[in-house]
Design an enzyme around this catalytic site. Structure first.
Site, PDB file in Angstrom:
ATOM      1  N   ASP A 140       0.861  -1.188   0.000  1.00 52.50           N
ATOM      2  CA  ASP A 140       0.000   0.000   0.000  1.00 52.50           C
ATOM      3  C   ASP A 140       0.896   1.235   0.000  1.00 52.50           C
ATOM      4  OD1 ASP A 140      -2.212   1.907   0.939  1.00 52.50           O
ATOM      5  OD2 ASP A 140      -3.239  -0.025   0.955  1.00 52.50           O
TER       6      ASP A 140
ATOM      7  N   PRO B 221       2.067   4.344  18.157  1.00 49.43           N
ATOM      8  CA  PRO B 221       1.951   3.581  19.408  1.00 49.43           C
ATOM      9  C   PRO B 221       1.006   2.390  19.308  1.00 49.43           C
ATOM     10  CG  PRO B 221       0.898   5.743  19.597  1.00 49.43           C
ATOM     11  CD  PRO B 221       1.706   5.764  18.348  1.00 49.43           C
ATOM     12  N   ASP B 222       0.068   2.404  18.353  1.00 46.03           N
ATOM     13  CA  ASP B 222      -0.853   1.286  18.187  1.00 46.03           C
ATOM     14  C   ASP B 222      -0.359   0.252  17.165  1.00 46.03           C
ATOM     15  OD1 ASP B 222      -2.990   0.883  19.818  1.00 46.03           O
ATOM     16  OD2 ASP B 222      -4.440   1.980  18.620  1.00 46.03           O
TER      17      ASP B 222
ATOM     18  N   ASP C 223      10.409   0.389   0.539  1.00 47.59           N
ATOM     19  CA  ASP C 223       9.657   1.398  -0.189  1.00 47.59           C
ATOM     20  C   ASP C 223       9.973   1.248  -1.674  1.00 47.59           C
ATOM     21  OD1 ASP C 223       8.660   3.661  -1.419  1.00 47.59           O
ATOM     22  OD2 ASP C 223       9.263   5.031   0.176  1.00 47.59           O
TER      23      ASP C 223
ATOM     24  N   ASP D 244      13.797   2.809  -1.632  1.00 49.35           N
ATOM     25  CA  ASP D 244      14.663   2.908  -0.470  1.00 49.35           C
ATOM     26  C   ASP D 244      13.971   2.240   0.724  1.00 49.35           C
ATOM     27  OD1 ASP D 244      12.793   4.759   0.624  1.00 49.35           O
ATOM     28  OD2 ASP D 244      13.838   6.444  -0.298  1.00 49.35           O
TER      29      ASP D 244
ATOM     30  N   HIS E 287      -3.124   6.131   4.085  1.00 48.58           N
ATOM     31  CA  HIS E 287      -3.957   5.035   3.576  1.00 48.58           C
ATOM     32  C   HIS E 287      -3.449   3.676   4.058  1.00 48.58           C
ATOM     33  CE1 HIS E 287      -5.663   2.226   0.551  1.00 48.58           C
ATOM     34  NE2 HIS E 287      -6.682   3.073   0.544  1.00 48.58           N
TER      35      HIS E 287
ATOM     36  N   ASN F 199      -4.370  -1.262  25.286  1.00 44.19           N
ATOM     37  CA  ASN F 199      -3.256  -0.420  25.734  1.00 44.19           C
ATOM     38  C   ASN F 199      -3.756   0.947  26.199  1.00 44.19           C
ATOM     39  OD1 ASN F 199      -3.961   0.582  23.253  1.00 44.19           O
ATOM     40  ND2 ASN F 199      -1.889   0.564  22.380  1.00 44.19           N
TER      41      ASN F 199
ATOM     42  N   THR G  54      -5.421   3.204  24.772  1.00 48.27           N
ATOM     43  CA  THR G  54      -5.446   4.307  23.821  1.00 48.27           C
ATOM     44  C   THR G  54      -5.807   3.789  22.441  1.00 48.27           C
ATOM     45  OG1 THR G  54      -4.186   6.179  22.905  1.00 48.27           O
ATOM     46  CG2 THR G  54      -3.020   4.101  23.178  1.00 48.27           C
TER      47      THR G  54
ATOM     48  N   ILE H 113      -7.267   2.299  19.105  1.00 46.86           N
ATOM     49  CA  ILE H 113      -8.243   1.324  18.629  1.00 46.86           C
ATOM     50  C   ILE H 113      -7.748  -0.099  18.874  1.00 46.86           C
ATOM     51  CG2 ILE H 113      -9.057   2.906  16.833  1.00 46.86           C
ATOM     52  CD1 ILE H 113      -7.437   1.088  14.839  1.00 46.86           C
TER      53      ILE H 113
ATOM     54  N   SER I  70     -11.386  -0.103   0.420  1.00 47.03           N
ATOM     55  CA  SER I  70     -10.039  -0.210   1.007  1.00 47.03           C
ATOM     56  C   SER I  70     -10.109  -0.502   2.496  1.00 47.03           C
ATOM     57  CB  SER I  70      -9.261   1.098   0.809  1.00 47.03           C
ATOM     58  OG  SER I  70      -8.646   1.144  -0.440  1.00 47.03           O
TER      59      SER I  70
END
Length: 557
Positions: free
Chosen positions: A126, A134-135, A168, A173, A193, A207, A209, A211, A356
């Site tokens: 993607d 953090p998630d 990437d 890179d 995205h 955690n 916070t 989702i 998506s």
């Protein structure tokens, strides 16, 4: 001009229309080239909406007594109607349509039914993924060889230096995600995205916070493979094919493919089929017409209908099939939540809509199925997901299964699934027409086992199956193949279970003219002429006649 070369693929650019015409006349005569095509364009499949930051969410209290599973304590879980829909939220602030209780993927019962420490690698091909989020940071698949190796060197020898978090292919890179000074997405790249898809699949649960990810009950590992970029999330055949190969080599079992094109792309089709990964594909969106019927108007990779792909349409929180989602009872397998989905973006959280967003829910459940039975073939997972969908009347004329994703039913179906181990090698039939300067070969390769045909290759000379190194050597071929050199050729095929077969043929050019006989019978004022012609090697292509005494040149071939 050669722009890029990767293993057996080359990206070339013609200087003019005339030079392109000349190249297209010469390239097909080279035996080693199996596919020549344009570098088709792809786009991501989300619906542009105003993204709401985390400041736009409210922390609703989780309802009690609705499931034996303790609801996650993540801040925005009450907004994740795709996972748990109690009918208490709006599908969108614009429409003010009420959600319908129970229109979710039944994940709470799935989590109660199954927890696993089995590591499953899922490739998200993607835009980039925020691997510092953090998630998500605990979920990223780390390349230990590069992490502990020398900077700037390809420590694991896979051709990509410093691919610690992934690669990437859009920028060639190891950057994976591009940040601005405030650790938000660089708008030139817009990696939101891919990050949004990643969160739906595997965000860390409990955690306190953000989702919860669909497959939060697993030891799931996300492999970031950036192949789309720019503000519109675009890519091309050459980039995606390289990305798919990379993901397969890194051990990914599943690929989330939230991108589409309307071009029938043989390079992409070959890359998907030969990867032996399960591809979760999107039906695609059309906000102008209200969704296209993919049984009539093709959209790829969905319309390839390959045995290792499953295509997902979108359903709304009120139980309606999303107005923008493409559909098709032959092409689209099932529906999943796709409208107003909250998930991670670079540095924060936001709502997005589109097929998506629907595909990653299916990707997460597919990962659960793999964790439950790691010996299943991709085609098995497709059957389980489709046959376990929850039937809804609104979906009967939209998707082949007539239903939406049901995580708990899929896991129960996996418990009942009795897989037959595929031990039947593929079959290879070769029909040869040896013309004077070349040989036309029509190979027919099929797999009658429980898996599916994975790849087919050929090479000059007599070879054993081991020479092909499980398909890493040799040239691929399609339904028709032109050979311009005499001698022995070996054909190789392998299925998804690893069964192989080889077939050796001898190519001899036909240099002998046909035989012919002529019978003439006079009938009153006319003559009946019977011509019998035979050619045991090439067969008879045509018979012509002219009056008078003529040479062969008079017939102009």
């Amino acid at each position: 001009t050669l722009l890029s070369f990767h293993k057996d693929m080359a990206l070339i650019q013609a200087a003019s229309a005339s030079s392109l015409k000349k190249a297209l006349a010469i390239l097909p005569t080279i035996e080693e080239i199996s596919i020549i095509q344009p570098d088709y364009s792809y786009t991501s499949s989300d619906i542009p909406i105003d993204q709401e930051s985390s400041d736009g969410f409210t922390n609703q209290e989780s309802p009690d007594g609705l499931s034996p599973y303790v609801l996650p304590d993540d801040t925005y879980f009450p907004n994740q109607w795709g996972l748990f829909n109690d009918g208490g939220s709006l599908i969108s602030t614009a429409s003010q349509r009420d959600a319908q209780a129970g229109i979710d993927i039944n994940i709470l019962k799935a989590w109660s039914h199954f927890q696993s420490s089995e590591e499953i690698i899922v490739a998200v091909i993607d835009t980039g993924i925020d691997y510092k989020h953090p998630d998500l940071k605990e979920r990223i698949c780390i390349n230990e060889a590069e992490l502990n190796g020398t900077k700037g060197e390809d420590d694991d020898g896979n051709g990509y230096a410093d691919d610690i978090y992934g690669w990437d292919f859009y920028n060639n890179d190891a950057s994976v995600c591009h940040y601005n000074s405030k650790r938000r997405t660089n708008l030139k790249e817009d990696d939101n995205h891919g990050t949004h898809c990643a969160g739906i699949i595997a965000a860390v649960p409990n955690n306190g916070t953000g989702i919860t990810g669909t497959a939060s009950n697993l030891n799931i590992r996300l492999l970031p493979v950036k192949a789309l970029g720019g503000p519109d999330g675009t890519s091309d055949s050459y980039t995606l094919a390289r990305a798919i190969r990379y993901a397969a080599d890194r051990g990914a079992k599943i690929c989330n493919a939230s991108w589409t094109t309307y071009d029938n792309d043989p390079v992409l089709k070959t890359a998907i089929l030969e990867s032996n990964m399960l591809f979760i594909c999107v039906a695609g969106n059309n906000t102008t017409t209200g969704g296209d019927n993919l049984d009539k108007k093709s959209c790829y990779p969905a319309s390839f209908r390959l045995p290792n792909t499953i295509t997902v349409g979108s359903i709304d929180a009120d139980g309606r099939f999303s107005h923008y989602s493409n559909y098709g009872t032959k092409t689209v397998s099932l529906a999943a939540p796709g409208t107003r989905i909250v998930s991670t973006i670079v540095g924060t959280y936001a709502y997005m809509s589109g097929t998506s967003m629907a595909a990653p829910f299916v990707t997460g459940v597919a990962a659960m199925i793999y964790a439950k039975n790691k010996d299943l073939y991709p085609s098995d997972i497709v059957k389980i997901l489709s046959s376990s969908s929850r039937k809804l009347s609104v979906l009967e004329k939209k998707v082949s299964s007539g239903g939406m994703l049901d995580a708990y039913a899929a896991l129960k179906k996996t418990d009942q699934y009795r897989q037959t181990v595929d031990m039947i090698p593929p079959s290879i039939a070769v029909s040869v027409s040896p013309y004077q300067k070349y040989v036309s070969v029509q190979p027919s390769v099929t797999d009658k086992g429980e898996s599916y045909l994975l790849l087919s290759r050929y090479t000059r000379g007599k070879k054993k199956a081991s020479w092909f190194q499980k398909g890493k050597k040799g040239q691929s071929f399609g339904k028709n193949l032109t050979l311009r050199s005499e001698g022995y050729y070996t054909f190789f095929a392998m299925d998804g279970a690893g069964n192989t077969r080889t077939k050796v043929i001898k190519v001899t050019f036909d240099k002998k003219p046909p035989s012919a006989s002529l019978q003439i019978k006079k009938k009153k004022k006319t003559y009946q002429i019977t011509i019998k012609a035979k050619d045991s090697l090439s067969g008879i292509k045509q018979i012509r006649y002219l009056s008078g005494r003529q040479k062969a040149s008079a017939f102009k071939n």
